[in-house]
Design a protein around this motif. Structure first.
Motif: not given
Length: 338
Positions: A62-86
């Motif tokens: 995606l040509h972004v930093t690893q922290s950008t991806v991590s933050h986006a997925v963490a925010k996604l899980q927080e908004q959904l209220g379920v864990a998508l990855l472990e």
């Protein structure tokens, strides 16, 4: 019935009015529903983590930093209220909940991309693009009749037509590569409507050695000669029109009936082809029907199937309905001549 109207003072809330049809007085109930909280960008980053083996691979793709991806997925899980990855060691593994949401979210992104593609097409001044994947044995004339039958609002209809094997038809539906598929086999999970039955006959050049005898030709004799088989190259599946691809040396695999007829007229091999496609060559005595022992022809039933994304009232649905109507008239005409 529900009437929804967004309230300007509460942009994240939709004010819904439910009318209870079962109530004698048509009681009105008020409800509140949320607009989507998750962006397509977040879903895309989640998909990239799965598709490219983790956060680092997703970041590179995606040509972004690893922290950008991590933050986006963490925010996604927080908004959904379920864990998508472990995390297991340094590798991210998808959870059961993530697996459940994965394909649905992929479809959401596909639909959004298709919507933007349609908008781009309309912006360029073109009409809607309908993708048709069809068996090579389907009469092209019926495509033209279906276009002419469509309403005047479809005068700018753009067709993208490809020829497919039965396996290619199945893949086109499951992968969303076609809006309408005309195939020789119904595909599991998709409603199939019968269109028509196409008669196939075995033909060869009049000077072919198969005509040298004075008796009917057996199928064992056929197996000793080269067969020309229709197998659209772009899908790489088995032979089309219900015929198995021959394996003996000297066989020909071609992409369409017109090329097969051209090869046969040079005296090479024999082929099973739709009668309507070879009738002109038969009348001109460029080809001749083989005198086979037993059944000298067979029929292939063709079915129409629509992708799950084809909605009622859409241009693709209207064109599919026109194809069915034209095929029905063709069947009636054939029955009247019988």
């Amino acid at each position: 019935m529900k009437l929804c109207e967004p309230l300007d003072i509460l942009p994240d809330i939709v004010h819904g009015i439910d009318i209870d049809a079962k109530s004698p007085s048509g009681a009105v109930r008020y409800c509140k529903t949320r607009t989507p909280r998750i962006s397509l960008k977040q879903w895309n980053m989640f998909h990239a983590v799965i598709d490219y083996g983790g956060f680092d691979g997703a970041a590179d793709q995606l040509h972004v930093t690893q922290s950008t991806v991590s933050h986006a997925v963490a925010k996604l899980q927080e908004q959904l209220g379920v864990a998508l990855l472990e995390l297991k060691g340094r590798k991210a593994q998808i959870t059961a909940a993530g697996q459940c949401l994965l394909e649905r979210s992929r479809e959401l992104v596909r639909q959004a991309n298709a919507l933007e593609s349609l908008a781009d097409t309309l912006h360029q001044g073109w009409g809607p693009d309908v993708r048709v994947a069809m068996d090579p044995g389907f009469p092209s004339d019926l495509l033209i009749h279906a276009v002419r039958q469509c309403s005047p609002s479809l005068h700018d209809l753009r067709l993208s037509v490809s020829e497919v094997t039965p396996d290619g038809a199945r893949r086109a539906l499951h992968a969303g590569e076609a809006d309408i598929v005309i195939g020789a086999q119904p595909v599991l999970g998709f409603a199939a409507s019968f269109l028509l039955e196409v008669e196939h006959i075995a033909v060869a050049h009049p000077a072919h050695p198969l005509f040298s005898g004075k008796r009917d030709i057996t199928h064992d004799e056929l197996s000793t000669h080269s067969q020309v088989v229709i197998a659209p190259a772009q899908h790489g599946g088995g032979a089309s029109m219900g015929e198995s691809a021959p394996h003996h040396p000297g066989s020909w695999r071609v992409c369409n009936p017109e090329r097969a007829i051209g090869i046969l007229r040079q005296g090479v091999g024999y082929a099973w082809l739709p009668r309507f496609q070879v009738q002109q060559a038969l009348d001109a005595r460029h080809l001749r029907a083989l005198p086979l022992a037993g059944a000298r022809h067979h029929g292939t039933r063709l079915y129409l199937m629509c992708a799950q994304s084809v909605a009622a009232g859409s241009v693709a649905r209207q064109f599919a309905d026109a194809l069915q109507a034209c095929s029905a008239r063709c069947r009636q005409a054939d029955a009247g001549q019988a």
